[in-house]
Design a protein around this motif. Sequence first.
Motif, PDB file in Angstrom:
ATOM      1  N   PRO A 214       0.825  -1.224   0.000  1.00  0.00           N
ATOM      2  CA  PRO A 214       0.000   0.000   0.000  1.00  0.00           C
ATOM      3  C   PRO A 214       0.854   1.266   0.000  1.00  0.00           C
ATOM      4  O   PRO A 214       2.037   1.228   0.273  1.00  0.00           O
ATOM      5  CB  PRO A 214      -0.773  -0.135   1.308  1.00  0.00           C
ATOM      6  N   GLY A 215       0.230   2.383  -0.338  1.00  0.00           N
ATOM      7  CA  GLY A 215       0.875   3.680  -0.247  1.00  0.00           C
ATOM      8  C   GLY A 215       1.231   4.339  -1.555  1.00  0.00           C
ATOM      9  O   GLY A 215       1.378   5.542  -1.625  1.00  0.00           O
ATOM     10  N   ARG A 216       1.435   3.546  -2.612  1.00  0.00           N
ATOM     11  CA  ARG A 216       1.816   4.071  -3.926  1.00  0.00           C
ATOM     12  C   ARG A 216       3.066   4.948  -3.846  1.00  0.00           C
ATOM     13  O   ARG A 216       3.107   6.072  -4.330  1.00  0.00           O
ATOM     14  CB  ARG A 216       0.658   4.835  -4.568  1.00  0.00           C
ATOM     15  N   LYS A 217       4.105   4.380  -3.217  1.00  0.00           N
ATOM     16  CA  LYS A 217       5.409   5.026  -3.145  1.00  0.00           C
ATOM     17  C   LYS A 217       6.424   4.173  -3.899  1.00  0.00           C
ATOM     18  O   LYS A 217       6.062   3.235  -4.600  1.00  0.00           O
ATOM     19  CB  LYS A 217       5.825   5.232  -1.682  1.00  0.00           C
ATOM     20  N   GLU A 218       7.716   4.494  -3.750  1.00  0.00           N
ATOM     21  CA  GLU A 218       8.753   3.803  -4.503  1.00  0.00           C
ATOM     22  C   GLU A 218       8.876   2.330  -4.094  1.00  0.00           C
ATOM     23  O   GLU A 218       8.438   1.942  -3.007  1.00  0.00           O
ATOM     24  CB  GLU A 218      10.105   4.503  -4.321  1.00  0.00           C
ATOM     25  N   PRO A 219       9.451   1.498  -4.957  1.00  0.00           N
ATOM     26  CA  PRO A 219       9.703   0.103  -4.598  1.00  0.00           C
ATOM     27  C   PRO A 219      10.450  -0.008  -3.278  1.00  0.00           C
ATOM     28  O   PRO A 219      11.207   0.897  -2.901  1.00  0.00           O
ATOM     29  CB  PRO A 219      10.569  -0.391  -5.767  1.00  0.00           C
ATOM     30  N   THR A 220      10.235  -1.117  -2.592  1.00  0.00           N
ATOM     31  CA  THR A 220      10.793  -1.467  -1.265  1.00  0.00           C
ATOM     32  C   THR A 220       9.990  -0.888  -0.113  1.00  0.00           C
ATOM     33  O   THR A 220      10.287  -1.166   1.040  1.00  0.00           O
ATOM     34  CB  THR A 220      12.277  -1.066  -1.081  1.00  0.00           C
ATOM     35  N   THR A 221       8.961  -0.081  -0.395  1.00  0.00           N
ATOM     36  CA  THR A 221       8.186   0.526   0.690  1.00  0.00           C
ATOM     37  C   THR A 221       6.878  -0.212   0.957  1.00  0.00           C
ATOM     38  O   THR A 221       6.147   0.161   1.872  1.00  0.00           O
ATOM     39  CB  THR A 221       7.865   1.997   0.367  1.00  0.00           C
ATOM     40  N   GLY A 222       6.571  -1.246   0.180  1.00  0.00           N
ATOM     41  CA  GLY A 222       5.323  -1.974   0.349  1.00  0.00           C
ATOM     42  C   GLY A 222       5.514  -3.464   0.210  1.00  0.00           C
ATOM     43  O   GLY A 222       6.602  -4.000   0.456  1.00  0.00           O
ATOM     44  N   GLU A 223       4.477  -4.140  -0.250  1.00  0.00           N
ATOM     45  CA  GLU A 223       4.456  -5.597  -0.263  1.00  0.00           C
ATOM     46  C   GLU A 223       4.957  -6.239  -1.553  1.00  0.00           C
ATOM     47  O   GLU A 223       5.173  -7.449  -1.606  1.00  0.00           O
ATOM     48  CB  GLU A 223       3.022  -6.083  -0.014  1.00  0.00           C
ATOM     49  N   ILE A 224       5.147  -5.451  -2.607  1.00  0.00           N
ATOM     50  CA  ILE A 224       5.525  -6.023  -3.900  1.00  0.00           C
ATOM     51  C   ILE A 224       7.030  -6.251  -3.948  1.00  0.00           C
ATOM     52  O   ILE A 224       7.814  -5.341  -3.664  1.00  0.00           O
ATOM     53  CB  ILE A 224       5.091  -5.100  -5.058  1.00  0.00           C
ATOM     54  N   ASN A 225       7.431  -7.441  -4.334  1.00  0.00           N
ATOM     55  CA  ASN A 225       8.847  -7.765  -4.491  1.00  0.00           C
ATOM     56  C   ASN A 225       9.297  -7.298  -5.874  1.00  0.00           C
ATOM     57  O   ASN A 225       9.365  -8.077  -6.826  1.00  0.00           O
ATOM     58  CB  ASN A 225       9.076  -9.268  -4.321  1.00  0.00           C
TER      59      ASN A 225
END
Length: 311
Positions: free
Chosen positions: A250-261
Amino acid sequence: MQRRNFVKSTFGLAGAAITGGAAAGDWHSQPASLAKNSFKLKYAPHFGMFENSAGKDLIDQLKFMADMGFTALEDNGMMGRDAATQEKIGKELDRLGMTMGVFVVDKGGNSQNTLAAGKKEHIDIFLNGCKRAVETAKRCNAKWMTVVPGDFDRNLPIGIQTGHVIDALRRGAEILEPNNLVMVLEPLSDTPNLFLRTSDQTYEICRGVNSPACKILFDIYHMQKNEGHIIPHINWAWSEIGYFQIGDNPGRKEPTTGEINYKKVFEHIHKKMKEDNRDFIFGMEHGNSKPGKDGEVALIKAYVESDSFQV
Protein backbone atom coordinates in the motif's frame (compact mmCIF):
# COMPACT_ATOMS: atom_id res chain seq x y z
CA MET A 1 25.47 24.44 -9.21
CA GLN A 2 23.09 23.41 -6.43
CA ARG A 3 22.47 19.98 -7.98
CA ARG A 4 26.23 19.30 -7.97
CA ASN A 5 26.57 20.22 -4.31
CA PHE A 6 23.64 18.01 -3.37
CA VAL A 7 25.14 15.01 -5.12
CA LYS A 8 28.58 15.62 -3.60
CA SER A 9 27.42 16.16 -0.03
CA THR A 10 24.49 13.79 0.18
CA PHE A 11 24.33 11.21 -2.54
CA GLY A 12 27.94 10.20 -2.29
CA LEU A 13 27.35 9.38 1.38
CA ALA A 14 24.14 7.56 0.52
CA GLY A 15 26.05 4.95 -1.48
CA ALA A 16 24.73 5.42 -4.99
CA ALA A 17 25.84 2.92 -7.61
CA ILE A 18 29.20 4.01 -9.03
CA THR A 19 29.18 2.69 -12.55
CA GLY A 20 29.09 4.38 -15.92
CA GLY A 21 31.02 7.25 -17.45
CA ALA A 22 30.45 10.92 -18.10
CA ALA A 23 26.86 12.05 -17.71
CA ALA A 24 24.66 14.93 -18.72
CA GLY A 25 25.14 18.59 -17.89
CA ASP A 26 28.25 19.32 -15.81
CA TRP A 27 28.45 15.82 -14.34
CA HIS A 28 31.67 15.12 -16.30
CA SER A 29 33.50 17.57 -14.05
CA GLN A 30 32.67 15.59 -10.93
CA PRO A 31 34.88 12.89 -9.37
CA ALA A 32 34.58 9.45 -10.94
CA SER A 33 33.22 8.07 -7.66
CA LEU A 34 30.05 10.10 -8.25
CA ALA A 35 29.35 8.67 -11.69
CA LYS A 36 25.73 8.03 -12.57
CA ASN A 37 23.85 4.77 -12.01
CA SER A 38 23.70 2.22 -14.82
CA PHE A 39 20.17 0.90 -14.53
CA LYS A 40 19.24 -2.25 -16.42
CA LEU A 41 15.73 -0.96 -17.20
CA LYS A 42 14.38 2.33 -18.55
CA TYR A 43 12.90 3.85 -15.40
CA ALA A 44 11.02 7.09 -16.13
CA PRO A 45 10.64 9.71 -13.37
CA HIS A 46 8.17 12.55 -13.69
CA PHE A 47 8.52 16.27 -13.17
CA GLY A 48 8.44 17.24 -9.50
CA MET A 49 9.93 13.96 -8.30
CA PHE A 50 13.38 15.57 -7.76
CA GLU A 51 12.32 19.18 -7.33
CA ASN A 52 14.08 19.55 -3.97
CA SER A 53 17.39 18.55 -5.53
CA ALA A 54 17.14 20.09 -8.99
CA GLY A 55 14.83 23.08 -8.45
CA LYS A 56 11.58 23.93 -10.18
CA ASP A 57 12.94 24.46 -13.70
CA LEU A 58 11.86 21.54 -15.89
CA ILE A 59 15.10 21.40 -17.88
CA ASP A 60 17.19 21.36 -14.70
CA GLN A 61 15.03 18.49 -13.46
CA LEU A 62 15.67 16.58 -16.69
CA LYS A 63 19.41 17.12 -16.32
CA PHE A 64 19.30 15.84 -12.75
CA MET A 65 17.39 12.72 -13.84
CA ALA A 66 20.04 12.05 -16.47
CA ASP A 67 22.81 12.71 -13.94
CA MET A 68 21.31 10.01 -11.72
CA GLY A 69 21.21 7.52 -14.60
CA PHE A 70 17.51 7.63 -15.51
CA THR A 71 17.04 7.25 -19.25
CA ALA A 72 13.37 8.13 -19.73
CA LEU A 73 10.71 10.62 -18.63
CA GLU A 74 6.95 10.49 -18.37
CA ASP A 75 4.72 13.51 -18.08
CA ASN A 76 0.98 12.87 -17.76
CA GLY A 77 0.22 16.56 -18.24
CA MET A 78 2.29 17.13 -21.38
CA MET A 79 -0.77 17.97 -23.51
CA GLY A 80 -1.56 20.82 -21.13
CA ARG A 81 1.80 22.50 -21.72
CA ASP A 82 2.25 25.13 -24.42
CA ALA A 83 3.80 24.09 -27.72
CA ALA A 84 7.08 25.89 -27.05
CA THR A 85 7.55 24.04 -23.75
CA GLN A 86 6.72 20.71 -25.37
CA GLU A 87 9.36 21.34 -28.04
CA LYS A 88 11.93 22.48 -25.47
CA ILE A 89 11.42 19.30 -23.44
CA GLY A 90 11.68 17.16 -26.58
CA LYS A 91 14.95 18.79 -27.64
CA GLU A 92 16.48 18.39 -24.19
CA LEU A 93 15.44 14.74 -23.99
CA ASP A 94 17.15 14.18 -27.34
CA ARG A 95 20.30 15.98 -26.20
CA LEU A 96 20.44 13.91 -23.01
CA GLY A 97 19.78 10.64 -24.82
CA MET A 98 16.55 10.11 -22.88
CA THR A 99 13.29 8.59 -24.15
CA MET A 100 9.89 10.23 -23.75
CA GLY A 101 7.37 7.97 -22.05
CA VAL A 102 3.62 8.38 -21.78
CA PHE A 103 1.47 11.45 -21.58
CA VAL A 104 -2.29 11.30 -21.05
CA VAL A 105 -4.59 11.91 -24.02
CA ASP A 106 -6.62 14.95 -22.98
CA LYS A 107 -10.26 14.03 -22.33
CA GLY A 108 -9.57 10.55 -23.68
CA GLY A 109 -12.29 9.13 -21.47
CA ASN A 110 -13.60 9.96 -18.01
CA SER A 111 -16.73 9.65 -15.92
CA GLN A 112 -18.53 12.32 -17.95
CA ASN A 113 -17.11 11.18 -21.28
CA THR A 114 -17.16 7.39 -21.21
CA LEU A 115 -16.49 5.38 -24.34
CA ALA A 116 -18.54 2.51 -22.89
CA ALA A 117 -21.75 4.47 -23.54
CA GLY A 118 -21.23 4.46 -27.31
CA LYS A 119 -22.40 8.08 -27.64
CA LYS A 120 -21.23 10.02 -30.69
CA GLU A 121 -20.42 13.14 -28.70
CA HIS A 122 -18.14 11.16 -26.37
CA ILE A 123 -16.37 9.44 -29.24
CA ASP A 124 -15.87 12.75 -31.06
CA ILE A 125 -14.17 14.22 -27.97
CA PHE A 126 -11.90 11.19 -27.77
CA LEU A 127 -10.97 11.30 -31.46
CA ASN A 128 -10.25 15.01 -31.25
CA GLY A 129 -7.93 14.25 -28.34
CA CYS A 130 -6.14 11.65 -30.45
CA LYS A 131 -5.62 14.14 -33.27
CA ARG A 132 -4.18 16.73 -30.90
CA ALA A 133 -2.03 14.03 -29.27
CA VAL A 134 -0.34 13.40 -32.64
CA GLU A 135 0.86 17.01 -32.71
CA THR A 136 2.00 16.88 -29.07
CA ALA A 137 3.92 13.67 -29.75
CA LYS A 138 5.76 15.27 -32.67
CA ARG A 139 6.92 18.15 -30.49
CA CYS A 140 8.26 16.06 -27.59
CA ASN A 141 9.34 12.93 -29.50
CA ALA A 142 6.74 10.73 -27.80
CA LYS A 143 5.46 7.36 -28.95
CA TRP A 144 3.10 6.25 -26.15
CA MET A 145 0.03 7.95 -24.72
CA THR A 146 -2.31 6.83 -21.96
CA VAL A 147 -6.01 6.28 -22.64
CA VAL A 148 -8.64 5.43 -20.01
CA PRO A 149 -12.06 4.56 -21.52
CA GLY A 150 -13.96 6.04 -18.57
CA ASP A 151 -16.71 4.69 -16.31
CA PHE A 152 -19.22 1.89 -16.73
CA ASP A 153 -22.55 2.77 -18.29
CA ARG A 154 -24.73 0.91 -15.78
CA ASN A 155 -27.72 0.98 -18.12
CA LEU A 156 -26.05 -1.31 -20.67
CA PRO A 157 -24.95 -4.97 -20.61
CA ILE A 158 -21.19 -5.43 -20.17
CA GLY A 159 -20.78 -7.01 -23.61
CA ILE A 160 -22.42 -4.04 -25.32
CA GLN A 161 -20.16 -1.66 -23.39
CA THR A 162 -17.10 -3.68 -24.39
CA GLY A 163 -18.16 -3.49 -28.03
CA HIS A 164 -18.58 0.28 -27.78
CA VAL A 165 -15.09 0.66 -26.30
CA ILE A 166 -13.52 -1.51 -29.00
CA ASP A 167 -15.28 0.42 -31.76
CA ALA A 168 -14.09 3.78 -30.39
CA LEU A 169 -10.52 2.58 -29.87
CA ARG A 170 -10.37 1.22 -33.42
CA ARG A 171 -11.17 4.70 -34.69
CA GLY A 172 -8.50 6.16 -32.41
CA ALA A 173 -6.00 3.61 -33.69
CA GLU A 174 -6.75 4.71 -37.26
CA ILE A 175 -5.45 8.16 -36.29
CA LEU A 176 -2.40 7.00 -34.34
CA GLU A 177 -1.15 3.99 -36.31
CA PRO A 178 -0.09 5.90 -39.47
CA ASN A 179 2.03 8.11 -37.20
CA ASN A 180 3.69 5.11 -35.50
CA LEU A 181 2.09 6.08 -32.17
CA VAL A 182 0.62 3.78 -29.54
CA MET A 183 -2.20 4.39 -27.08
CA VAL A 184 -1.73 2.28 -23.99
CA LEU A 185 -4.93 1.40 -22.14
CA GLU A 186 -4.65 1.62 -18.37
CA PRO A 187 -6.85 -0.51 -16.09
CA LEU A 188 -7.19 1.33 -12.79
CA SER A 189 -8.09 0.71 -9.15
CA ASP A 190 -9.06 4.27 -8.18
CA THR A 191 -12.80 3.61 -8.14
CA PRO A 192 -15.04 0.59 -8.86
CA ASN A 193 -16.97 2.77 -11.33
CA LEU A 194 -14.14 2.59 -13.86
CA PHE A 195 -14.88 0.35 -16.82
CA LEU A 196 -11.32 -0.91 -17.31
CA ARG A 197 -10.21 -2.82 -14.21
CA THR A 198 -7.99 -5.82 -14.98
CA SER A 199 -5.19 -6.86 -17.31
CA ASP A 200 -7.12 -9.77 -18.86
CA GLN A 201 -10.06 -7.48 -19.68
CA THR A 202 -7.63 -5.03 -21.30
CA TYR A 203 -5.98 -7.90 -23.20
CA GLU A 204 -9.37 -8.89 -24.60
CA ILE A 205 -10.05 -5.33 -25.76
CA CYS A 206 -6.62 -4.96 -27.37
CA ARG A 207 -7.17 -8.20 -29.28
CA GLY A 208 -10.54 -6.86 -30.40
CA VAL A 209 -9.04 -3.58 -31.62
CA ASN A 210 -6.32 -5.61 -33.36
CA SER A 211 -3.88 -2.76 -34.01
CA PRO A 212 -0.23 -2.13 -33.06
CA ALA A 213 -1.48 1.31 -32.00
CA CYS A 214 -3.47 -0.14 -29.06
CA LYS A 215 -1.69 -1.93 -26.22
CA ILE A 216 -1.83 -2.39 -22.43
CA LEU A 217 -0.34 -0.05 -19.86
CA PHE A 218 0.38 -2.55 -17.08
CA ASP A 219 0.51 -0.44 -13.92
CA ILE A 220 1.85 -2.86 -11.32
CA TYR A 221 0.43 -0.84 -8.41
CA HIS A 222 -3.12 -0.88 -9.77
CA MET A 223 -2.92 -4.52 -10.81
CA GLN A 224 -1.65 -5.58 -7.39
CA LYS A 225 -4.76 -3.97 -5.90
CA ASN A 226 -7.25 -5.30 -8.46
CA GLU A 227 -5.97 -8.78 -9.29
CA GLY A 228 -2.65 -9.63 -7.58
CA HIS A 229 -0.73 -12.64 -8.96
CA ILE A 230 1.47 -10.11 -10.78
CA ILE A 231 4.00 -12.29 -12.62
CA PRO A 232 1.44 -14.77 -14.01
CA HIS A 233 -0.77 -11.89 -15.20
CA ILE A 234 2.24 -10.31 -16.92
CA ASN A 235 2.91 -13.63 -18.64
CA TRP A 236 -0.71 -14.04 -19.77
CA ALA A 237 -1.00 -10.51 -21.16
CA TRP A 238 2.60 -10.28 -22.38
CA SER A 239 1.94 -10.04 -26.12
CA GLU A 240 -0.35 -7.03 -25.66
CA ILE A 241 1.67 -5.11 -23.03
CA GLY A 242 3.26 -1.95 -24.38
CA TYR A 243 4.31 -0.09 -21.25
CA PHE A 244 4.76 -0.59 -17.50
CA GLN A 245 4.23 1.70 -14.54
CA ILE A 246 5.49 1.31 -11.00
CA GLY A 247 4.24 1.98 -7.48
CA ASP A 248 4.39 -0.12 -4.35
CA ASN A 249 1.30 -1.13 -2.42
CA PRO A 250 0.00 0.00 0.00
CA GLY A 251 0.87 3.68 -0.25
CA ARG A 252 1.82 4.07 -3.93
CA LYS A 253 5.41 5.03 -3.14
CA GLU A 254 8.75 3.80 -4.50
CA PRO A 255 9.70 0.10 -4.60
CA THR A 256 10.79 -1.47 -1.27
CA THR A 257 8.19 0.53 0.69
CA GLY A 258 5.32 -1.97 0.35
CA GLU A 259 4.46 -5.60 -0.26
CA ILE A 260 5.52 -6.02 -3.90
CA ASN A 261 8.85 -7.76 -4.49
CA TYR A 262 9.91 -5.44 -7.29
CA LYS A 263 13.39 -6.92 -7.57
CA LYS A 264 11.81 -10.26 -8.58
CA VAL A 265 9.24 -8.60 -10.83
CA PHE A 266 11.92 -6.57 -12.63
CA GLU A 267 14.13 -9.63 -12.97
CA HIS A 268 11.27 -11.61 -14.52
CA ILE A 269 10.36 -8.87 -17.00
CA HIS A 270 14.00 -8.31 -17.93
CA LYS A 271 14.44 -12.02 -18.67
CA LYS A 272 11.35 -12.08 -20.90
CA MET A 273 12.50 -8.91 -22.65
CA LYS A 274 15.80 -10.56 -23.57
CA GLU A 275 14.09 -13.74 -24.73
CA ASP A 276 11.66 -11.84 -26.98
CA ASN A 277 13.96 -8.95 -27.97
CA ARG A 278 11.53 -6.39 -26.58
CA ASP A 279 12.03 -3.14 -24.71
CA PHE A 280 9.81 -1.20 -22.30
CA ILE A 281 9.70 2.04 -20.36
CA PHE A 282 8.88 1.72 -16.67
CA GLY A 283 7.06 4.85 -15.58
CA MET A 284 7.67 5.86 -11.95
CA GLU A 285 4.06 6.89 -11.33
CA HIS A 286 4.22 7.13 -7.57
CA GLY A 287 5.05 9.51 -4.76
CA ASN A 288 8.12 9.72 -2.53
CA SER A 289 7.86 7.96 0.83
CA LYS A 290 9.87 10.67 2.59
CA PRO A 291 9.89 14.46 2.10
CA GLY A 292 12.67 16.69 0.84
CA LYS A 293 16.11 15.81 -0.49
CA ASP A 294 16.39 12.89 1.91
CA GLY A 295 13.29 11.39 0.34
CA GLU A 296 14.77 11.81 -3.13
CA VAL A 297 17.97 10.06 -2.04
CA ALA A 298 15.88 7.25 -0.54
CA LEU A 299 13.91 6.92 -3.77
CA ILE A 300 17.03 6.57 -5.93
CA LYS A 301 18.54 4.08 -3.49
CA ALA A 302 15.32 2.03 -3.71
CA TYR A 303 15.68 1.83 -7.49
CA VAL A 304 19.36 0.92 -7.22
CA GLU A 305 18.39 -1.89 -4.85
CA SER A 306 15.43 -3.13 -6.93
CA ASP A 307 17.50 -3.00 -10.12
CA SER A 308 20.30 -5.14 -8.63
CA PHE A 309 18.88 -8.44 -9.90
CA GLN A 310 21.09 -10.98 -11.68
CA VAL A 311 21.12 -11.11 -15.50
